[in-house]
Motif scaffolding. Structure first.
Motif, PDB file in Angstrom:
ATOM      1  N   SER A  32       8.393 -43.312   1.425  1.00 35.69           N
ATOM      2  CA  SER A  32       9.057 -42.733   2.596  1.00 35.69           C
ATOM      3  C   SER A  32       8.715 -43.498   3.873  1.00 35.69           C
ATOM      4  N   ASN A  33       7.720 -44.381   3.794  1.00 35.27           N
ATOM      5  CA  ASN A  33       7.395 -45.179   4.993  1.00 35.27           C
ATOM      6  C   ASN A  33       8.626 -46.000   5.389  1.00 35.27           C
ATOM      7  N   LEU A  34       8.960 -45.944   6.674  1.00 34.78           N
ATOM      8  CA  LEU A  34      10.209 -46.578   7.112  1.00 34.78           C
ATOM      9  C   LEU A  34      10.196 -48.093   6.927  1.00 34.78           C
ATOM     10  N   PRO A  55       2.219 -44.845  19.275  1.00 35.72           N
ATOM     11  CA  PRO A  55       1.894 -43.486  18.817  1.00 35.72           C
ATOM     12  C   PRO A  55       2.903 -42.957  17.811  1.00 35.72           C
ATOM     13  N   VAL A  56       2.422 -42.134  16.899  1.00 36.24           N
ATOM     14  CA  VAL A  56       3.289 -41.565  15.857  1.00 36.24           C
ATOM     15  C   VAL A  56       3.893 -40.257  16.365  1.00 36.24           C
ATOM     16  N   MET A  94       8.531 -42.765  20.948  1.00 35.12           N
ATOM     17  CA  MET A  94       8.600 -44.187  21.304  1.00 35.12           C
ATOM     18  C   MET A  94       9.128 -45.030  20.142  1.00 35.12           C
ATOM     19  N   ALA A  95       9.680 -44.344  19.148  1.00 38.05           N
ATOM     20  CA  ALA A  95      10.354 -44.999  18.019  1.00 38.05           C
ATOM     21  C   ALA A  95       9.453 -45.932  17.220  1.00 38.05           C
ATOM     22  N   ASP A 136       8.668 -50.212  13.053  1.00 38.88           N
ATOM     23  CA  ASP A 136       8.104 -50.767  11.813  1.00 38.88           C
ATOM     24  C   ASP A 136       9.207 -51.194  10.846  1.00 38.88           C
ATOM     25  N   THR A 141      11.294 -35.043  16.084  1.00 39.77           N
ATOM     26  CA  THR A 141      12.572 -35.298  16.755  1.00 39.77           C
ATOM     27  C   THR A 141      13.617 -34.227  16.394  1.00 39.77           C
ATOM     28  N   SER A 184      12.260 -37.996  22.549  1.00 38.71           N
ATOM     29  CA  SER A 184      12.019 -36.603  22.168  1.00 38.71           C
ATOM     30  C   SER A 184      10.587 -36.174  22.476  1.00 38.71           C
ATOM     31  N   GLY A 185       9.804 -37.045  23.110  1.00 42.82           N
ATOM     32  CA  GLY A 185       8.445 -36.714  23.501  1.00 42.82           C
ATOM     33  C   GLY A 185       7.505 -36.681  22.309  1.00 42.82           C
TER      34      GLY A 185
HETATM   35  P1  ATP Z   1      11.821 -41.478  17.749  1.00 41.50           P
HETATM   36  O1  ATP Z   1      11.366 -41.859  19.108  1.00 41.50           O
HETATM   37  O2  ATP Z   1      12.632 -42.571  17.050  1.00 41.50           O
HETATM   38  O3  ATP Z   1      12.474 -40.143  17.651  1.00 41.50           O
HETATM   39  P2  ATP Z   1       9.063 -40.951  17.160  1.00 41.50           P
HETATM   40  O4  ATP Z   1       8.423 -42.071  17.898  1.00 41.50           O
HETATM   41  O5  ATP Z   1       9.042 -39.617  17.814  1.00 41.50           O
HETATM   42  O6  ATP Z   1      10.540 -41.359  16.783  1.00 41.50           O
HETATM   43  P3  ATP Z   1       7.882 -41.915  14.753  1.00 41.50           P
HETATM   44  O7  ATP Z   1       6.542 -42.412  15.191  1.00 41.50           O
HETATM   45  O8  ATP Z   1       8.929 -42.919  14.508  1.00 41.50           O
HETATM   46  O9  ATP Z   1       8.410 -40.799  15.749  1.00 41.50           O
HETATM   47  O10 ATP Z   1       7.601 -41.041  13.438  1.00 41.50           O
HETATM   48  C1  ATP Z   1       8.385 -39.975  12.990  1.00 41.50           C
HETATM   49  C2  ATP Z   1       7.899 -39.572  11.586  1.00 41.50           C
HETATM   50  O11 ATP Z   1       8.284 -40.589  10.668  1.00 41.50           O
HETATM   51  C3  ATP Z   1       6.382 -39.469  11.476  1.00 41.50           C
HETATM   52  O12 ATP Z   1       5.963 -38.152  11.619  1.00 41.50           O
HETATM   53  C4  ATP Z   1       6.069 -40.021  10.094  1.00 41.50           C
HETATM   54  O13 ATP Z   1       5.798 -38.991   9.177  1.00 41.50           O
HETATM   55  C5  ATP Z   1       7.334 -40.724   9.621  1.00 41.50           C
HETATM   56  N1  ATP Z   1       7.153 -42.185   9.354  1.00 41.50           N
HETATM   57  C6  ATP Z   1       7.615 -42.856   8.300  1.00 41.50           C
HETATM   58  N2  ATP Z   1       7.293 -44.164   8.382  1.00 41.50           N
HETATM   59  C7  ATP Z   1       6.623 -44.337   9.515  1.00 41.50           C
HETATM   60  C8  ATP Z   1       6.041 -45.460  10.130  1.00 41.50           C
HETATM   61  N3  ATP Z   1       6.092 -46.676   9.598  1.00 41.50           N
HETATM   62  N4  ATP Z   1       5.439 -45.271  11.301  1.00 41.50           N
HETATM   63  C9  ATP Z   1       5.406 -44.034  11.864  1.00 41.50           C
HETATM   64  N5  ATP Z   1       5.914 -42.944  11.310  1.00 41.50           N
HETATM   65  C10 ATP Z   1       6.537 -43.070  10.132  1.00 41.50           C
END
Ligand code: ATP
Length: 314
Positions: A74-76, A103-104, A108-109, A114, A186, A262-263
């Motif tokens: 599921s990792n992107l 940050p996850v 910040m996408a 990745d 999101t 989406s913060g």
């Molecule tokens: P966006 O700004 O695009 O809405 P985000 O920055 O809020 O996204 P991400 O960090 O992209 O959120 O992560 C969203 C979810 O995707 C995470 O909770 C995680 O479980 C999953 N995910 C899958 N692969 C990855 C990856 N390579 N890096 C981070 N998260 C990942």
């Protein structure tokens, strides 16, 4: 394993985070997505995505956010590599290592970054030489924010945010990012946005003239005033502390502040490096945020920094 097989033959791509300078959210579409009109800017906060030939497919994540990222299919980044392999008929396993500084679930996408980094790195590893158009098409299949992570710079996004047009802008902008402990999902933020607007008439999103004119003139003060995000009320509704963070930033001299996408990361625009340092200190001292980072934008999108020979290319 022979010593030749142990020698890593790998490629590293560096890929930036994004901030939405403007995010207009239209009505919910029948497919569940929303029409967006957004202006992205790529900022100098990076993940490094490395790929190397291996006996089996796999992902390792390093860095402060490693424990929040899945390491299965599921990792992107893995989804991106599998997609590229499937499209090109390649069946050579690779191991992906993500050195994560974005940050996850921070808006910040980072996951999209990745995926874009993995596409670019594997394209180089496998010597495919795919055109930009081909990579962009694959990127759009992977997620709304992936095409922009490939492109970088400053761009306008329409549709789901994946149809990009370059923005003719000037200037180099200084950003301070305030991160929280808990992320925001999101889909949950969009659902909250729909809930808050349930009784309102929601119009098709249109980019604002003030944003375009601020970017054209390279005027940081005007850009600070033009920052806007229609997901911000929903993000604040889910994490009310964000309101205080935004107020603290403005109080300590930011030209403007906004919830990023989406913060829950809050992005502050400041006049220069020095103001950025001052604001970073003030935000840290306020105790309202857990991590503060500074970065400049715009920067280029996903690019190879270490080629297949192991030599650094930039
Ligand atoms: P966006 O700004 O695009 O809405 P985000 O920055 O809020 O996204 P991400 O960090 O992209 O959120 O992560 C969203 C979810 O995707 C995470 O909770 C995680 O479980 C999953 N995910 C899958 N692969 C990855 C990856 N390579 N890096 C981070 N998260 C990942």
């Amino acid at each position: 394993m022979s010593s030749a097989a142990r020698t890593p033959i790998g490629v590293t791509a560096r890929v930036p985070a994004k901030v939405n300078l403007e995010l207009m959210v239209g009505p919910r579409r029948p497919d569940g997505f929303h029409h967006l009109a957004t202006v992205f800017q790529a900022v100098g906060l990076y993940d490094d995505v490395s790929v190397e030939l291996a006996d089996d497919w796999g992902v390792t994540v390093t860095g402060p956010y490693a424990d929040q990222v899945p390491t299965d299919d599921s990792n992107l980044a893995m989804r991106a590599v599998r997609l590229l392999a499937g499209e090109t008929g390649i069946d050579v396993p690779v191991h992906i290592t993500i050195d994560k500084d974005i940050p996850v679930a921070g808006g910040m996408a980072g996951g999209s970054a990745d995926a874009a980094g993995a596409l670019v790195a594997c394209d180089a590893l496998w010597g495919l030489g795919s055109s930009k158009a081909v990579l962009e098409e694959l990127a759009a299949e992977l997620g709304s924010d992936v095409p922009f992570a490939l492109t970088g710079g400053t761009a306008m996004g329409s549709g789901r945010g994946d149809r990009l047009a370059p923005v003719l802008g000037r200037g180099r902008y200084h950003w301070v990012f305030a991160m929280g402990d808990a992320g925001l999902s999101t889909p949950a933020v969009y659902a909250e946005c729909d809930r808050l607007r349930a009784t309102m008439r929601v119009h098709e999103p249109v980019p604002s003239a003030s944003m375009m004119s601020a970017l054209r003139s390279g005027d940081a003060a005007a850009l600070g005033k033009a920052l806007s995000n229609e997901l911000q009320p929903a993000a604040i509704s889910l994490q009310p502390r964000l309101d205080g963070v935004l107020r603290t930033g403005i109080e300590y001299g930011a030209l403007g502040g906004i919830v990023s996408g989406s913060g829950p990361t809050v992005a502050f625009l400041v006049a220069d490096t020095e103001r950025g340092l001052d604001l970073a200190v003030a935000l840290t001292a306020s105790g309202t945020v857990s991590v503060v980072k500074r970065a400049v934008g715009p920067v280029v999108g996903a690019h190879v920094v270490t080629g297949p020979t192991g030599r650094r290319s930039s």
